[in-house]
Enzyme design. Structure first.
Site, PDB file in Angstrom:
ATOM      1  N   ASP A  61     -24.787  -2.853  37.692  1.00 34.43           N
ATOM      2  CA  ASP A  61     -23.824  -2.006  38.407  1.00 34.43           C
ATOM      3  C   ASP A  61     -24.105  -0.575  37.960  1.00 34.43           C
ATOM      4  O   ASP A  61     -23.973  -0.249  36.782  1.00 34.43           O
ATOM      5  CB  ASP A  61     -22.408  -2.444  38.023  1.00 34.43           C
ATOM      6  CG  ASP A  61     -21.327  -1.416  38.383  1.00 34.43           C
ATOM      7  OD1 ASP A  61     -21.606  -0.513  39.204  1.00 34.43           O
ATOM      8  OD2 ASP A  61     -20.210  -1.530  37.834  1.00 34.43           O
ATOM      9  N   GLN A 109     -23.095   2.927  45.063  1.00 34.98           N
ATOM     10  CA  GLN A 109     -23.411   1.520  44.837  1.00 34.98           C
ATOM     11  C   GLN A 109     -22.280   0.763  44.176  1.00 34.98           C
ATOM     12  O   GLN A 109     -21.939  -0.354  44.563  1.00 34.98           O
ATOM     13  CB  GLN A 109     -24.688   1.393  43.991  1.00 34.98           C
ATOM     14  CG  GLN A 109     -25.153  -0.042  43.786  1.00 34.98           C
ATOM     15  CD  GLN A 109     -24.884  -0.561  42.372  1.00 34.98           C
ATOM     16  OE1 GLN A 109     -24.175   0.061  41.587  1.00 34.98           O
ATOM     17  NE2 GLN A 109     -25.455  -1.716  42.064  1.00 34.98           N
ATOM     18  N   GLU A 110     -21.693   1.358  43.146  1.00 34.98           N
ATOM     19  CA  GLU A 110     -20.639   0.664  42.407  1.00 34.98           C
ATOM     20  C   GLU A 110     -19.441   0.352  43.292  1.00 34.98           C
ATOM     21  O   GLU A 110     -18.914  -0.778  43.284  1.00 34.98           O
ATOM     22  CB  GLU A 110     -20.202   1.498  41.205  1.00 34.98           C
ATOM     23  CG  GLU A 110     -19.109   0.807  40.396  1.00 34.98           C
ATOM     24  CD  GLU A 110     -18.789   1.535  39.107  1.00 34.98           C
ATOM     25  OE1 GLU A 110     -18.606   0.859  38.083  1.00 34.98           O
ATOM     26  OE2 GLU A 110     -18.696   2.779  39.126  1.00 34.98           O
ATOM     27  N   GLU A 111     -18.999   1.332  44.045  1.00 37.53           N
ATOM     28  CA  GLU A 111     -17.835   1.129  44.906  1.00 37.53           C
ATOM     29  C   GLU A 111     -18.099   0.048  45.953  1.00 37.53           C
ATOM     30  O   GLU A 111     -17.239  -0.806  46.218  1.00 37.53           O
ATOM     31  CB  GLU A 111     -17.451   2.443  45.596  1.00 37.53           C
ATOM     32  CG  GLU A 111     -16.867   3.490  44.666  1.00 37.53           C
ATOM     33  CD  GLU A 111     -17.913   4.309  43.929  1.00 37.53           C
ATOM     34  OE1 GLU A 111     -17.552   5.140  43.088  1.00 37.53           O
ATOM     35  OE2 GLU A 111     -19.118   4.108  44.198  1.00 37.53           O
ATOM     36  N   ASN A 169     -32.719   1.931  41.443  1.00 39.67           N
ATOM     37  CA  ASN A 169     -32.764   3.347  41.071  1.00 39.67           C
ATOM     38  C   ASN A 169     -31.461   3.785  40.401  1.00 39.67           C
ATOM     39  O   ASN A 169     -30.689   4.585  40.932  1.00 39.67           O
ATOM     40  CB  ASN A 169     -33.040   4.201  42.309  1.00 39.67           C
ATOM     41  CG  ASN A 169     -34.364   3.848  42.944  1.00 39.67           C
ATOM     42  OD1 ASN A 169     -35.270   3.329  42.296  1.00 39.67           O
ATOM     43  ND2 ASN A 169     -34.494   4.124  44.230  1.00 39.67           N
TER      44      ASN A 169
END
Length: 592
Positions: free
Chosen positions: A370, A387-389, A497
């Protein structure tokens, strides 16, 4: 950020909701236990099953065709076969060990659970700074009239939520209920995003009239479901919490209705200034940008689908029934126990690299990274959609970590074992949308935790990209990645990335940092570049050069420090990092 690979894991045949056909513009969704019919990384439709030579998509091909199926090293120019990377199922024995260890709080009775019954663990509640302050424990305000006791905060909350259980509620009714016990925020909180959902998306889902009463009942079950204190996972303390998915859904229902006391003020110096928000008020709030308001409405679709699933009494697919456990573990490694990077003689491990695959899909069963904020979940309850959300909306059980996880320090990570995925999405940031339900058939360990493990590690946010090319910042990122990758089981890492795009990280540098940390942690890696074929090619070639020449981590660390020194002198026209390393490899060859 780039490299997110936000793709749903493999789907199975599911009963399509009434609005689902519309989401796919009338196309039938044909799925099986192994494959999704859509290659969401590129928006392509899969035309055939995925094999080692092809991911099933007519327009993109995973670079595994030249890989040896025997498990030996791949031929030059090819990548290590992803099927040879170890996943959680390869470590079933290790994962099936007893959970009760020092510093591990388990909120269910394990003896009953092993008999097939989930019962809350009994304990004595406390109201202090080391535990979650639960709404039903909130002491009533002092009354000047000693003969008449004022209603407790929970009593007021219960009256409001019980009204919602009667059904046929409007969004205005939800707002009225929430504000009745948050009246101090009456001039600050708005519900524009919730109204926007009702006006623009509710017609597609058409479930709020029946869902809101079930969510209110779920929230009211809090005293019966949480019967012992929930510790705060504080900085520099190695602690873990295991709870049932039912308990998580109850806590999240309370977060939706904004019942958690003392959690609405995060100003510096406030009690929870070092914690993320948990009440959903910020998700409901207005946005000046109409596009962000629309994004919040898509987030709400994912949330309502989650609650629709967990409150559904009939589950056609027992394997997908949310009746298991989830573990949240905070890990801190003190400075004296972190690797001495200049002394690490390990060479890089196996690497599978793909521009078409994804962390969430192809990395199932691996340690999935994450790309976190140091406040876990980042802007999941705001307008952010990195990405996390997006990961948190595909797997909403992750959101509950915000209730008890203090801001991550540089030597810390959070690992979540066993969460369930409930939906899949498409797009990124402004193009993000909830696509449809996902039935999770990922297998489980004996504690009914799914073979899915996510590690939250926060990269540095470089407002000025030049700041990353210093010895101290490279060492910090190496240590952070190592903390996340350290430990057992030694599954492969699924990443991409990390810390790039909005954090301005250099993908070439971040890839090497993760490879070095993985080598010291003794894990192989699957790396997904989110469609960047050129980066995949360059990283594959660099990895081959480093492994072919037996370049060790300490040697690569030395070269990175040297590159930083050169970069500081040559900022106007700095040398490409990989070109610089190739020159060092050539020089090393000449010496020997």
């Amino acid at each position: 950020m780039t490299g997110y690979g936000i793709i749903s894991p493999p789907l199975i045949l599911l009963d399509v909701l009434p609005f689902f056909d519309e989401a796919f513009e009338g196309e039938a969704l044909l799925v099986d236990e192994e494959l999704s019919t859509f290659c969401h990384s590129q928006g392509h439709k899969r035309t055939k099953p995925r094999t080692l030579k092809n991911n099933g998509c007519s327009k993109c091909t995973m670079n595994t065709s030249a890989a040896s199926s025997s498990g030996t090293k791949p031929k030059p120019g090819s990548t290590y076969p992803i099927k040879n990377l170890k996943t959680m199922q390869d470590f079933a024995t290790e994962l099936n060990q007893p959970l009760l260890t020092k510093g591990h709080t388990i909120l269910i009775d394990m003896t009953s659970f092993q008999s097939g019954v989930t019962v809350s663990q009994q304990g004595t509640h406390v109201w202090d700074s080391n535990h979650v302050k639960l709404p039903h424990l909130n002491p009533p305000p002092e009354s000047p009239n000693k003969s008449q006791s004022p209603s407790s905060h929970w009593d007021v909350t219960c009256r409001a939520l019980r009204k919602l259980t009667k059904g046929n509620n409007s969004i205005g009714d939800v707002q009225t209920a929430i504000m009745s016990y948050n009246f101090i925020k009456k001039d600050k909180w708005t519900f524009d995003a919730l109204y926007y959902y009702g006006q623009h998306l509710h017609a597609k889902d058409s479930n709020l009239h029946s869902l809101i009463p079930k969510m209110a009942k779920l929230a009211l079950n809090l005293p019966d479901l949480i019967k012992q204190p929930i510790p705060l996972l504080r900085q520099q303390q190695n602690q873990a919490i295991t709870m049932s998915q039912h308990q998580i859904s109850c806590l999240l229902a309370n977060a939706f209705f904004c019942t958690f006391p003392h959690r609405n003020d995060t100003k510096p110096g406030s009690e929870y200034a070092n914690y993320p928000t948990i009440n959903f008020s910020s998700l409901f709030a207005d946005e000046k940008d109409p596009a962000k308001l629309a994004q919040k409405a898509q987030k709400l679709r994912a949330i309502f689908h989650y609650f629709n699933t967990v409150t559904n009494k009939t589950h056609d697919q027992d394997l997908a029934k949310p009746d298991g456990l989830v573990t949240f573990e905070r890990t801190s490694i003190q400075k004296s126990h972190l690797p001495k990077w200049k002394n690490q003689k390990k060479t890089l491990r196996n690497l599978h690299i793909s521009s078409a695959g994804s962390i969430e899909h192809d990395g199932t069963g691996m340690l999935q990274v994450d790309f976190a904020s140091n406040f876990i979940g980042g802007e999941v309850l705001g307008s952010g959609l990195a990405q996390e959300e997006m990961l948190f909306y595909m797997t909403p059980e992750l959101i509950v970590a915000r209730l008890f996880t203090e801001k991550l320090a540089d030597n810390e990570c959070l690992k979540i074992t066993g969460p369930q995925m409930y939906c899949f999405t498409s797009g990124y940031n402004r193009t993000f949308s909830w696509v449809g339900p996902y039935i999770d058939r990922v297998k489980r360990d004996i504690w009914k935790r799914r073979y899915r493990q996510i590690v939250a590690i926060d990269a540095l946010d470089f407002k000025n990209p030049k700041g990353q090319y210093t010895k101290d910042n490279i060492k910090r990122e190496l240590n952070k990645a190592y903390v996340g990758f350290h430990g057992n089981p030694k599954t492969a890492i699924a990443t991409g990335n990390w810390g790039c795009d909005t954090f301005n990280g250099d993908p070439k540098l971040k890839a090497l940092i993760q490879l070095m940390a993985a080598a010291v942690a003794e894990r192989d890696m699957a790396y997904f570049t989110a469609g960047n074929k050129e980066l995949a090619k360059e990283l594959q070639s660099m990895h081959e050069a480093l492994t072919r020449n037996n370049v060790t981590v300490d040697k690569l660390y030395k070269w990175l420090k040297k590159f930083c020194e050169n970069y500081a002198r040559e900022q106007h026209s700095p040398t490409d990092l990989y070109k610089f390393i190739r020159e060092k490899i050539s020089h090393k060859k000449k010496i020997f």
